[in-house]
Design an enzyme around this catalytic site. Structure first.
Site, PDB file in Angstrom:
ATOM      1  CG  ASP A 136      -7.802  10.783   5.874  1.00 56.72           C
ATOM      2  OD1 ASP A 136      -8.696  11.146   5.079  1.00 56.72           O
ATOM      3  OD2 ASP A 136      -6.654  10.483   5.512  1.00 56.72           O
TER       4      ASP A 136
ATOM      5  CB  ALA B  45       3.310   6.165   4.578  1.00 60.23           C
TER       6      ALA B  45
ATOM      7  CE  LYS C   9       1.404   5.588   7.558  1.00 65.87           C
ATOM      8  NZ  LYS C   9       0.061   5.960   7.975  1.00 65.87           N
TER       9      LYS C   9
ATOM     10  N   GLY D 254       0.832  -1.203   0.000  1.00 72.87           N
ATOM     11  CA  GLY D 254       0.000   0.000   0.000  1.00 72.87           C
ATOM     12  C   GLY D 254       0.855   1.236   0.000  1.00 72.87           C
TER      13      GLY D 254
ATOM     14  CB  VAL E 164       2.045   0.072   3.911  1.00 74.90           C
ATOM     15  CG1 VAL E 164       1.858  -1.029   4.942  1.00 74.90           C
ATOM     16  CG2 VAL E 164       1.563   1.405   4.466  1.00 74.90           C
TER      17      VAL E 164
ATOM     18  N   GLY F  40       0.427   5.708   0.514  1.00 72.62           N
ATOM     19  CA  GLY F  40      -0.396   6.897   0.685  1.00 72.62           C
ATOM     20  C   GLY F  40       0.422   8.083   0.260  1.00 72.62           C
TER      21      GLY F  40
HETATM   22  N1  LIG Z   1      -1.277  -2.676   8.536  1.00 73.04           N
HETATM   23  C1  LIG Z   1      -1.492  -2.733   7.221  1.00 73.04           C
HETATM   24  N2  LIG Z   1      -1.629  -3.923   6.607  1.00 73.04           N
HETATM   25  C2  LIG Z   1      -1.861  -3.993   5.281  1.00 73.04           C
HETATM   26  N3  LIG Z   1      -1.967  -2.925   4.472  1.00 73.04           N
HETATM   27  C3  LIG Z   1      -1.856  -1.717   5.023  1.00 73.04           C
HETATM   28  C4  LIG Z   1      -1.602  -1.560   6.426  1.00 73.04           C
HETATM   29  N4  LIG Z   1      -1.539  -0.237   6.691  1.00 73.04           N
HETATM   30  C5  LIG Z   1      -1.746   0.394   5.530  1.00 73.04           C
HETATM   31  N5  LIG Z   1      -1.932  -0.485   4.516  1.00 73.04           N
HETATM   32  C6  LIG Z   1      -2.176  -0.157   3.102  1.00 73.04           C
HETATM   33  O1  LIG Z   1      -1.384   0.968   2.769  1.00 73.04           O
HETATM   34  C7  LIG Z   1      -2.206   2.049   2.350  1.00 73.04           C
HETATM   35  C8  LIG Z   1      -1.613   3.367   2.800  1.00 73.04           C
HETATM   36  O2  LIG Z   1      -1.459   3.385   4.194  1.00 73.04           O
HETATM   37  P1  LIG Z   1      -1.788   4.672   5.043  1.00 73.04           P
HETATM   38  O3  LIG Z   1      -3.208   5.063   4.769  1.00 73.04           O
HETATM   39  O4  LIG Z   1      -1.452   4.405   6.455  1.00 73.04           O
HETATM   40  O5  LIG Z   1      -0.764   5.710   4.411  1.00 73.04           O
HETATM   41  P2  LIG Z   1      -0.917   7.272   4.310  1.00 73.04           P
HETATM   42  O6  LIG Z   1       0.269   7.840   3.631  1.00 73.04           O
HETATM   43  O7  LIG Z   1      -1.246   7.796   5.654  1.00 73.04           O
HETATM   44  O8  LIG Z   1      -2.166   7.320   3.342  1.00 73.04           O
HETATM   45  P3  LIG Z   1      -3.334   8.362   3.231  1.00 73.04           P
HETATM   46  O9  LIG Z   1      -2.748   9.652   3.631  1.00 73.04           O
HETATM   47  O10 LIG Z   1      -3.746   8.258   1.791  1.00 73.04           O
HETATM   48  O11 LIG Z   1      -4.452   7.922   4.135  1.00 73.04           O
HETATM   49  C9  LIG Z   1      -3.572   1.752   2.937  1.00 73.04           C
HETATM   50  O12 LIG Z   1      -4.598   2.337   2.153  1.00 73.04           O
HETATM   51  C10 LIG Z   1      -3.624   0.239   2.889  1.00 73.04           C
HETATM   52  O13 LIG Z   1      -4.036  -0.195   1.614  1.00 73.04           O
END
Ligand SMILES: Nc1ncnc2c1ncn2[C@@H]1O[C@H](COP(=O)(O)OP(=O)(O)OP(=O)(O)O)[C@@H](O)[C@H]1O
Length: 715
Positions: free
Chosen positions: A141, A30, A47, A25, A32, A27
């Site tokens: 969010d 980040a 992450k 994943g 993941v 975002g």
């Molecule tokens: N613990 C986990 N196990 C499996 N997949 C995960 C996990 N945490 C996050 N992901 C995947 O990674 C993606 C991005 O993670 P996350 O939302 O924490 O990042 P972000 O940069 O904060 O994203 P955003 O700002 O778009 O919400 C998630 O949408 C999910 O698909």
């Protein structure tokens, strides 16, 4: 910091103890990874938060990680531990093997889930919200992309990137008054300037998430972010009202309607909502959710396929202008948080807005089909006129790419240190062979590929073009995960949408930001190296950084417009509009601000910025006013809603036909601007007072010192 879980398992803070495997994943800030915690051979998720891409400061990020560590609820993803690795913060979490609801919909349920599954997913999510709200947190969010699923049907809410603590005070509380979230999911009060918000904002987002799960996309998701913001404020709340929604139960519709009430006070709390009949009758996720992913390939293959699909689709789009818009829109539809913002983007986004498509029609475009936005000549001219007068030298900076071969376990060292070059080979090697969609009907997964080999070749060529346009980011730190795979490539250029962080007070967007008590003024001046560059990733932030762009422009170089008499000027920032202080209902005149004890050197940058902001805002509003029907303008003016419209020779009385929506927008904006100006003035006065007090203190201290010296001399 390493950490212990409830069952006393200790996770070390040593990155070498973690073997990063596939990307599962990404975002805005980040990436993941699935990973193995080597000491116990346990599968975890790591992450990797790119600190350079976070708008938040390290304290906020630490706070997010800390919040996640303290969380203890079966429906909330908690962090096992977190630690800094180079320029990244690694957060170790339980691995949720089926990824997010968003991914699942994209890969197999493009039209959304059936009601039973939605009920279970929402109920578990609501339990998480209830817990968080009780603990004093606002998630801010809530969306399908942040609802994670495990193979056994467990559902957890993730991502505390923008959560806020309701008990925060002072500066922290200020943060809570900011404009945070992902546009389609954001509550109206979060978008309105000055109106504080609370946990009920999560209830609105929860309602939007319900629609997202029901339709496969959030309402208004086909529109560019600015339009979404306005529609959220102006339009009636979305709901399950269309023909396609007949299949849903009355209680589901009713529950959604309860969440999507514009007046936050009338929305139920999470606790109360849980008692709604829709949730009382919800099935256990074991029964309704687990079956959603039978027959689907492993998560990382799905993610890879989606990345390839997106990359190919985006590259193939025949957009009227640069590829960035296509990328932007696709990213936006995904709701991923990455919104790079600049004035050109705004122009592009605004030019995509058609007056005749304001309603979120019953049938949303699917991604792929959905990329057909029409840019009418008229619209693009309108907006180009409006924004074209801005002359800020913004530049979109892009980090570099990294790619890696799909499906294979990538050695950690490789993940950490390689700067990717595998853009094309990724597409060709995997994309042509892999199926890129598993659209599910009932229980059987039906694989479908939307890319022909020819498409892939074209995609490759286009992707190369994109790549060559990108500005390189800084060097990778040893040991840091700054790797960007295919997803990153897509995300990089695209990123205009997703979560926003736009201070909704004039203060945060102009004068106050530089003169924050945290010493922000000095800091922001020192930060001037960032000028000319608006690279706002993740939660979109238009704060002092942006203002630095104009802060130092000598007043004499700011062009004066012939529309001087006009009360409104356009902001240099994102369509931030303020009312000219000459006409704003405030107690202090501009003269008062400049003739106080404040030295000119301190005041000038603020005044210059204010001047710049008001000038540009005036331009925009004047253009909009001129584009209205004379009758509409006269009407509004007579009703006292608008100040008299000055005529300029440029305009020569030529009036274009424009939908009345614009007038409404304008009026709305005017009141926002008035409010912001008042805020600005208040803040300036407060700062002025603070300055005077400091001076007094300084005088007192130096007086004491003098007395002391004198006494010593006497002695
Ligand atoms: N613990 C986990 N196990 C499996 N997949 C995960 C996990 N945490 C996050 N992901 C995947 O990674 C993606 C991005 O993670 P996350 O939302 O924490 O990042 P972000 O940069 O904060 O994203 P955003 O700002 O778009 O919400 C998630 O949408 C999910 O698909």
């Amino acid at each position: 910091m390493g950490g212990k879980t409830k069952n006393q398992r200790i996770y070390s803070a040593n990155p070498n103890d973690y073997k990063l495997l596939e990307e599962v994943g990404y975002g805005a800030t980040a990436t993941v990874f699935r990973a193995i915690y080597l000491p116990s051979n346990e599968v975890v998720a790591v992450k990797c938060l790119d600190l350079d891409r976070c708008n938040s400061n390290l304290d906020d990020i630490r706070r997010e990680a800390q919040t996640m560590i303290l969380i203890d609820h079966p429906n909330v993803v908690r962090a096992y531990c977190s630690f800094v690795v180079g320029r990244n913060l690694w957060v170790v979490m339980p691995f949720m093997a089926e990824g997010s609801c968003l991914h699942l919909m994209k890969i197999a349920y493009p039209d959304g889930f059936e009601e039973a599954a939605i009920g279970s997913i929402l109920k578990e999510t609501l339990k998480a919200l209830d817990y968080l709200h009780r603990q004093g947190h606002i998630h801010r969010d809530v969306k399908a992309g942040n609802i994670l699923l495990d193979t056994n049907g467990v559902i957890k809410l993730a991502d505390f990137g923008v959560s806020a603590c309701m008990f925060d005070t002072g500066e922290r509380q200020r943060i809570r008054n900011t404009f945070v979230g992902t546009p389609c999911w954001m509550a109206p009060e979060v978008l309105q300037p000055g109106s504080g918000y609370n946990s009920k904002a999560d209830i609105w987002s929860f309602g939007i998430t319900a629609l997202e799960l029901a339709h496969g996309h959030a309402p208004f998701s086909k529109y560019p972010p600015m339009k979404v913001l306005l529609m959220t404020i102006q339009n009636a709340p979305p709901g399950l009202d269309y023909d396609r929604d007949k299949k849903f139960s009355k209680s589901f519709k009713e529950m959604v309607a309860m969440c999507l009430v514009k007046d936050q006070a009338k929305r139920p709390t999470a606790e109360k909502l849980l008692k709604h009949s829709f949730f009382k009758h919800a099935k256990s996720p074991e029964l309704s959710v687990k079956k959603l992913f039978t027959d689907l390939p492993p998560l990382w293959n799905r993610v890879k396929a989606l990345q390839l699909k997106d990359a190919a689709q985006l590259a193939l789009k025949k957009m009227p202008s640069a590829e960035q818009e296509a990328l932007s829109q696709s990213e936006y539809q995904r709701g991923v948080s990455a919104w790079n913002f600049d004035i050109e983007d705004l122009k592009a986004q605004a030019s995509l807005v058609r007056d005749d498509d304001d309603d979120d029609g019953p049938e949303m475009r699917e991604e792929g089909k959905g990329m057909k936005y029409v840019v009418s000549e008229k619209d693009s001219i309108d907006f180009q006129t409006s924004f074209g007068k801005l002359n800020l030298n913004y530049e979109l900076a892009q980090p570099e790419y990294r790619g890696r071969t799909s499906g294979e376990e990538t050695p950690q060292a490789d993940v950490l240190n390689r700067k990717g070059k595998v853009v094309e080979s990724d597409l060709l090697e995997s994309g042509c062979q892999e199926k890129v969609g598993w659209r599910k009907n009932g229980s059987s997964a039906e694989a479908s590929s939307s890319m022909s080999e020819k498409d892939m070749v074209q995609a490759k060529t286009k992707t190369q073009t994109l790549k060559s346009r990108q500005t390189q980011s800084g060097p990778l730190m040893p040991g840091a995960v700054l790797s960007h795979s295919v997803s990153e490539r897509v995300r990089i250029s695209e990123s205009f949408s997703g979560p926003l962080l736009l201070p909704n007070r004039a203060s945060a967007n102009s004068l106050s930001a530089p003169i924050k008590s945290t010493g922000g003024y000095r800091d922001s001046l020192d930060d001037r190296s960032k000028a000319n560059l608006v690279q706002i990733r993740g939660r979109f932030s238009v704060t002092s950084e942006n203002l630095d762009l104009v802060k130092d422009i000598p007043l004499s170089t700011v062009p004066r417009r012939s529309t001087q008499g006009s009360p409104l000027r356009k902001s240099a920032s994102v369509g931030e509009w303020i009312f000219d202080s000459k006409q704003a209902p405030i107690n202090q005149s501009p003269k008062e601000f400049s003739n106080g004890n404040l030295p000119a050197s301190l005041l000038m940058p603020h005044l210059q910025h204010l001047f710049m902001q008001t000038t540009t805002q005036q331009d925009l509003i004047m253009n909009l006013l001129y584009s209205m029907q004379p009758a509409e303008v006269a009407d509004a003016t007579q009703n006292g809603k608008l100040p008299p419209l000055p005529r300029s020779s440029e305009n020569n009385g030529t009036i274009e036909t424009v939908a009345s929506e614009r007038e409404r927008l304008l009026l709305l904006k005017i009141s926002e601007l008035q409010f912001r100006t008042v805020n600005l003035c208040e803040e300036l006065t407060a700062e002025k007072l603070k300055y005077i007090q400091l001076q007094h203190q300084l005088n007192a201290v130096s007086g004491q010192e003098e007395n002391g010296d004198r006494r010593e001399g006497d002695a």
